[in-house]
Design an enzyme around this catalytic site. Sequence first.
Site, PDB file in Angstrom:
ATOM      1  N   HIS A 159       0.815  -1.214   0.000  1.00 10.35           N
ATOM      2  CA  HIS A 159       0.000   0.000   0.000  1.00 10.35           C
ATOM      3  C   HIS A 159       0.850   1.265   0.000  1.00 10.35           C
ATOM      4  CE1 HIS A 159       0.696  -0.241   4.411  1.00 10.35           C
ATOM      5  NE2 HIS A 159       0.554   1.074   4.360  1.00 10.35           N
ATOM      6  N   SER A 174       5.472   2.702   7.771  1.00 11.38           N
ATOM      7  CA  SER A 174       4.845   1.631   7.001  1.00 11.38           C
ATOM      8  C   SER A 174       5.783   1.144   5.902  1.00 11.38           C
ATOM      9  CB  SER A 174       3.544   2.140   6.380  1.00 11.38           C
ATOM     10  OG  SER A 174       2.720   1.066   6.023  1.00 11.38           O
ATOM     11  N   ASP A 201      -0.130  -7.591   0.592  1.00  9.30           N
ATOM     12  CA  ASP A 201       0.288  -6.207   0.815  1.00  9.30           C
ATOM     13  C   ASP A 201       1.815  -6.080   0.819  1.00  9.30           C
ATOM     14  OD1 ASP A 201      -0.240  -3.514   1.083  1.00  9.30           O
ATOM     15  OD2 ASP A 201      -0.122  -3.575   3.264  1.00  9.30           O
TER      16      ASP A 201
END
Length: 501
Positions: free
Chosen positions: A143, A247, A173
Site C-alpha cells: 500500500h 509503514s 500487501d
Amino acid sequence: MPLRSFSFQPRQILVAVIAATAGFGLGAAGWAFAADSQTSSPAKMAKPAPATTNTMPQKLVDLPDFTPIVNKYGNAIVKIDDSDTKIVRGGAGNATDPFPRNSPFYQFFQGFSGANPPQKEKMEALGSGFIISHNGYIVTAGHVVRGMHHIIVTLTNHHAYPAKVVGLSVRYDTALLKINAHNLPTVELGNSRNLKVGQWLLAIGMPFGFYNTVTQGVVSALNRPLPHDDEYIPFIQSDVPINPGNSGGPIFNMEGQVVGINDQIYTNDGGYMGLSFSIPINTAMRAVHAFEEHKKLRFGWLGVDVQEVNPQMAKALHLKEPVGALVASVSPHEAAAKAGLKPGDVIVTYNHEAVYSVGQLPPLVGDTPPGTTVPMGILHNGKPETLQVTIGTMPAKMRHVEAEKTADIRRLGLRVTTLGQAAQKRLGIHHGVEIESIYPGPAAQMGLTDGMVIQQIDQQEVNSPEQLQQIVRKLPAHTPIPLLVRQGHQSLYVVITLPAH
C-alpha cells in the site's frame, strides 16, 4: 503514504508541547529545603547508605541493547516517497462552486455545499523499505507504493534513486522495488515462524520523514487475523510504536534479522494506541520470490464457506467448546468436497495447527502450495475425524484482488479504481469506475475531481479500470469525446479532448 489502520481513520501528526517549568521547580525545591531545615536538625536527617567496593546491586532483568542492530543494519533502511503534483480538493466549509463559470460542472454543482476549488498541491506520499540485495532490490508494504506515479527511494546518505515496481501483491500487501545501484548495504532475513509472544522487537523507519528512527517493543500476539482484504496475512501483533512513514519498514528480532514488515495500526482516534501489526517476513518473501522469478503468486484453496462458532452455535452442534471454523457450504468438485468435508462439519486443526477461530483458517490454506496434501482435523456430528485434503488453486475470479484494482489513465490525467458493490448501491448505478486521484491533464482542466464516477466514454459503457484504459488507448487525439460522469445521484455528460499518445 499514510499508515493503514483498521478504523480507516487518517493519521495526524501530533506535536507535544512541553512547558518550561524548570525554574519554578528549582524554586519550589529550594523553598521546601529551607522550610525543612528550620524544623529538622542534621542529626535527624536520613543518611545515604555507605558506599562499598565489594558488592554491587544485582540486576533482576537484563534489558536489551539495540545499538549493534542499528549500527549494522541502519544504513539498509530507505525512505520511499512520491512528490507528484496532484489536483486536490480544498477543505470543507466553503459553499462556493468549485468550478469556473465556463466549466460544464459550474451549474451542475450549484446545489452542493462545502466544496472548495480544487488546487494543485505537492502531495508527498511517504513510507519505508529495506534493501535485500546489493544490486538494489527493496521490499516494502504494497500500500506504500500503490498509486505512486514516480517512486523515489532515498538512502540514509541522502542519495536518491528512481525506482520501478517489480511486483505487487494486494492480498499479501507486499511490493518489490528495484533501483539502479550497486554495492548497497543489506539486511539479514530471519524466520518469522520462530517468533514467540514476549520476545523483543526493534523497528527502524522514517516516521514523518525522520531518518532512521528507532522504536522498540515486544511481540503481543502471533497469527492475528484482521478483517477486510488482509485475511490471508497471519499478522504479528506488537506494541512497537509506529507512525506514518514507518509503514513498509522492517522489524528486527534480537539476532538482528528482519522478521516482519510494519503494515498498520489499530486506532479509534487516528493516534497510536499500542497495537501495531506487521506482515510476517515468511509471508512477504513468498510474494517476493514469485516476483523475482516472474511467476504468478498462487494461493491454496479449499472451496468452502466458513463462519465463526459462537457459544449458542456450539451448544446447538453439541460441541464442548465454541472453537473452530464451521463449514456453511462446500463447493462441488473442489478440494474440500473431494476429501469428504460436509456442511455442518467444524474444522479444528489444519496441517497439525489448531484452528481456534474462523480467521485463522484462510492464511493457513492460502499459504499452502496447491497440490499439497495436508491432514485436517474436523468434528463431524460432534465426533473427531481426520481428513486428508489435497489443496487446490484459488480460482481466477477470487484472485482478481492480486491484479491492480486501480489504473492510471495518463491520457485523461487521472487514476481510477473499481466501483464496489456498496458504492453501486449507494449511488443507484451498476457500472462505472471511481476517480481515485487527479493530476494535471484533460480531466483536471474539465473540473473532474476525485470521488466522481466515470460511467461512459465515447458512448461505451465502462465497467472496470482495465476496460477504460483500453478504450482510451484507441480514442483519437484532439477530437471531442463525450464522457458521462456521476456525482452523488446526478449524472452529467461533458466533452473532453485527449492529447496524442
